[in-house]
Every structure is written in structure tokens, then in C-alpha cells.
Motif scaffolding. Structure first.
Motif, short mmCIF file in Angstrom:
data_model
loop_
_atom_site.label_atom_id
_atom_site.label_comp_id
_atom_site.label_asym_id
_atom_site.label_seq_id
_atom_site.Cartn_x
_atom_site.Cartn_y
_atom_site.Cartn_z
N LEU A 240 46.32 51.52 47.29
CA LEU A 240 47.28 50.85 46.42
C LEU A 240 47.49 49.39 46.84
CD1 LEU A 240 49.95 53.67 45.94
CD2 LEU A 240 48.28 52.85 44.26
N ILE A 241 47.58 49.18 48.16
CA ILE A 241 47.76 47.81 48.66
C ILE A 241 46.55 46.96 48.31
CG2 ILE A 241 47.95 46.39 50.74
CD1 ILE A 241 49.62 48.63 51.98
N HIS A 242 45.37 47.52 48.53
CA HIS A 242 44.12 46.81 48.22
C HIS A 242 44.04 46.49 46.72
CE1 HIS A 242 39.95 45.57 48.68
NE2 HIS A 242 39.64 46.34 47.65
N LEU A 243 44.45 47.43 45.89
CA LEU A 243 44.43 47.24 44.44
C LEU A 243 45.38 46.13 44.01
CD1 LEU A 243 43.40 48.25 41.68
CD2 LEU A 243 45.33 49.87 41.65
N VAL A 244 46.59 46.14 44.58
CA VAL A 244 47.58 45.11 44.23
C VAL A 244 47.09 43.73 44.64
CG1 VAL A 244 49.89 44.24 44.76
CG2 VAL A 244 49.56 46.68 44.32
N SER B 248 43.96 42.76 45.11
CA SER B 248 42.82 42.40 44.26
C SER B 248 43.28 41.89 42.91
CB SER B 248 41.89 43.60 44.09
OG SER B 248 41.38 44.04 45.33
N ILE B 249 44.25 42.59 42.31
CA ILE B 249 44.78 42.16 41.01
C ILE B 249 45.45 40.80 41.12
CG2 ILE B 249 46.50 42.67 39.24
CD1 ILE B 249 45.96 45.63 39.72
N VAL C 161 44.30 37.50 39.00
CA VAL C 161 45.24 36.75 38.16
C VAL C 161 45.32 35.30 38.61
CG1 VAL C 161 47.67 36.52 37.49
CG2 VAL C 161 46.60 38.79 37.57
N LEU C 162 45.33 35.09 39.94
CA LEU C 162 45.38 33.74 40.49
C LEU C 162 44.14 32.95 40.10
CD1 LEU C 162 47.35 32.13 42.33
CD2 LEU C 162 45.85 32.71 44.24
N GLY C 163 42.98 33.60 40.16
CA GLY C 163 41.73 32.95 39.77
C GLY C 163 41.71 32.58 38.30
N ILE C 164 42.21 33.48 37.45
CA ILE C 164 42.27 33.21 36.01
C ILE C 164 43.22 32.04 35.73
CG2 ILE C 164 42.99 34.13 33.77
CD1 ILE C 164 42.09 36.89 34.76
N ALA C 165 44.37 32.05 36.38
CA ALA C 165 45.35 30.96 36.19
C ALA C 165 44.76 29.62 36.65
CB ALA C 165 46.63 31.27 36.96
N ASP C 166 44.03 29.65 37.76
CA ASP C 166 43.42 28.43 38.28
C ASP C 166 42.35 27.91 37.31
OD1 ASP C 166 43.01 26.50 40.51
OD2 ASP C 166 41.03 27.42 40.58
#
Length: 251
Positions: free
Chosen positions: A28-32, A34-35, A39-44
């Protein structure tokens, strides 16, 4: 006998539960994370597109005059992409940067300086003393340097200081050299150079990759990622953010 086996199986299942719970928690931590980075990459990427397209008007008027000297540190493997380096320099020309220092540890860019200067007609090679007229120049001044230049400079400066030390005789108090004297010695051997206001690092490592440390006393350092994935919007944003920084040098 059956009862004993049932108890053993139940005990084994209970023993495995903490391990299973930790595995689920780790997933779950790894999934969060990664998401979050997706999202950060898309925003950038969206921000870079908006900056490059001119939709964000605050980037249209940058006080480039505040950026007197810019240093570009490139990983040696990335530095082999000369076309990428030329494209980066053309972007800097369009932005209005007047003085650029190109550095890679193995001197790949330095070996290709004739090609770069030939294909970038609006630029000329840096010479000692050029920094006095950089801001009034209509062309970009480019300095090429590598890690070997820094090592040779230290050796020459150390030899010069050693000669001065021997000339002092037995005066122990004057045998302690100050930072100003070291800077003077580096300038005397022709390796002082201007101190960059901003240093942009292109490569996997988040460090200056051996750029002469004595020229980084007040330099802002920004990691830009690999040269292969450089973006105009990211470059413009880094320079814009630098122009907003208030630097206090002390008395």
C-alpha cells in the motif's frame, strides 16, 4: 493426535499473519508513493507545456540581468549528445543569458568547443577578463572547463603559495594563508574565473560533479534531471525562480 495437529496448524497461521500484514502495508505504501510521483510527473509535464506555450504570462518578463553568470554541469555520458547541448545553449540565447560556463568532468564538451562555437554563431569563447564586459555584449560568452582544469589550477596555485611561504622566512604568523590569498593565487595562475550565480546540473547525480568548489561560494544549485529529457519550460522556470531569490552576502 488430531487435536494436536489442529493446534499446530492454527499456530502456524497466526505466526504468518504479522508477515502477511507487513507485506500488505508495504504494498500500500509503495502504491501510494508511486501514484504520488506519477501525479507529480503529470503536473510537471503540464506546467512545462504551459510555460513553453506562453500561457503563464509571469514567465514572459524575466529579469535576466540578475543572472550574470550561469554554469551548466553535464554528466559526461550525457555530454556526448552535442546536439542536445547546442539546443540547450540556443534556449539560453533566446532567454537572454550572456555568460555560460559549460562543465563536464571528462572534458567532452571542451573537446567539441570548435563544433559548438561554429554551429552557434551568436556565441564566442570566454577569455580572461571578459566578465567585465559580459553584460554589454550582444553575443553569448561561453567558457569550457573540466575536472582536470580544476586539479591543475590547485597544483599551480599551491606551488605559487609555497614559493610565497618560502620567501617569508621564519615569520610564522604570516605563514597562515587566508581565503582571499588563495583566491588571489588562483586568479594569478589564470584559474580564478567568475563565480556563477546559478548552477544547473544535468545528469542522474544531485551534485556538482567536481565543478571547482572555490567558484561556488554563493551559487544556487538546481538539479535538472538527464540532459536527454531536458525541457524549455523547466529551464525557464529555474531561471525565473532564481531571479526571485534575495541573496544576502553579508558585510
Amino acid at each position: 493426535m488430531v487435536t494436536t495437529d489442529s493446534i499446530r496448524r492454527s499456530s502456524a497461521r497466526i505466526a504468518q499473519m504479522p508477515s502477511f500484514a507487513l507485506s500488505v502495508l508495504w504494498f500500500l505504501i509503495h502504491l501510494v508513493i508511486s501514484i504520488f510521483f506519477i501525479v507529480l510527473g503529470i503536473a510537471d509535464a503540464v506546467e512545462n507545456y504551459l510555460i513553453s506555450s506562453g500561457f503563464l504570462k509571469r514567465y514572459d518578463a524575466i529579469n535576466v540581468g540578475k543572472l550574470r553568470y550561469l554554469a551548466i554541469v553535464v554528466d559526461s555520458e550525457d555530454a556526448m549528445q552535442i546536439n542536445k547541448a547546442l539546443k540547450l545553449l540556443q534556449w539560453l540565447t533566446d532567454i537572454g543569458v550572456k555568460h555560460v560556463c559549460l562543465y563536464d568532468s571528462e572534458g567532452v564538451l571542451k573537446k567539441s568547443k570548435e563544433i559548438i562555437l561554429e554551429r552557434l554563431s551568436c556565441a564566442k569563447l570566454y577569455e580572461e577578463g571578459d566578465e567585465k564586459s559580459v553584460l554589454d555584449s550582444k553575443t553569448m560568452i561561453i567558457e569550457f572547463t573540466s575536472q582536470s582544469d580544476g586539479k591543475e589550477a590547485l597544483v599551480r596555485a599551491a606551488n605559487l603559495l609555497l614559493k610565497r611561504l618560502r620567501s617569508l622566512g621564519e615569520n610564522q604568523e604570516e605563514k597562515i594563508f587566508t581565503e582571499a590569498q588563495m583566491t588571489e593565487a588562483l586568479k594569478a595562475v589564470g584559474s580564478g574565473g567568475p563565480e556563477p550565480d546559478l548552477l544547473l546540473v544535468y545528469g542522474p547525480a544531485r551534485c556538482h560533479l567536481g565543478f571547482p568548489a572555490w567558484r561556488l561560494r554563493y551559487t544556487e544549485i538546481v538539479h535538472m534531471g538527464p540532459l536527454d529529457s531536458m525541457k524549455y519550460g523547466s529551464l525557464l522556470k529555474s531561471i525565473y525562480n532564481f531571479t526571485l531569490v534575495r541573496q544576502n552576502y553579508g558585510k
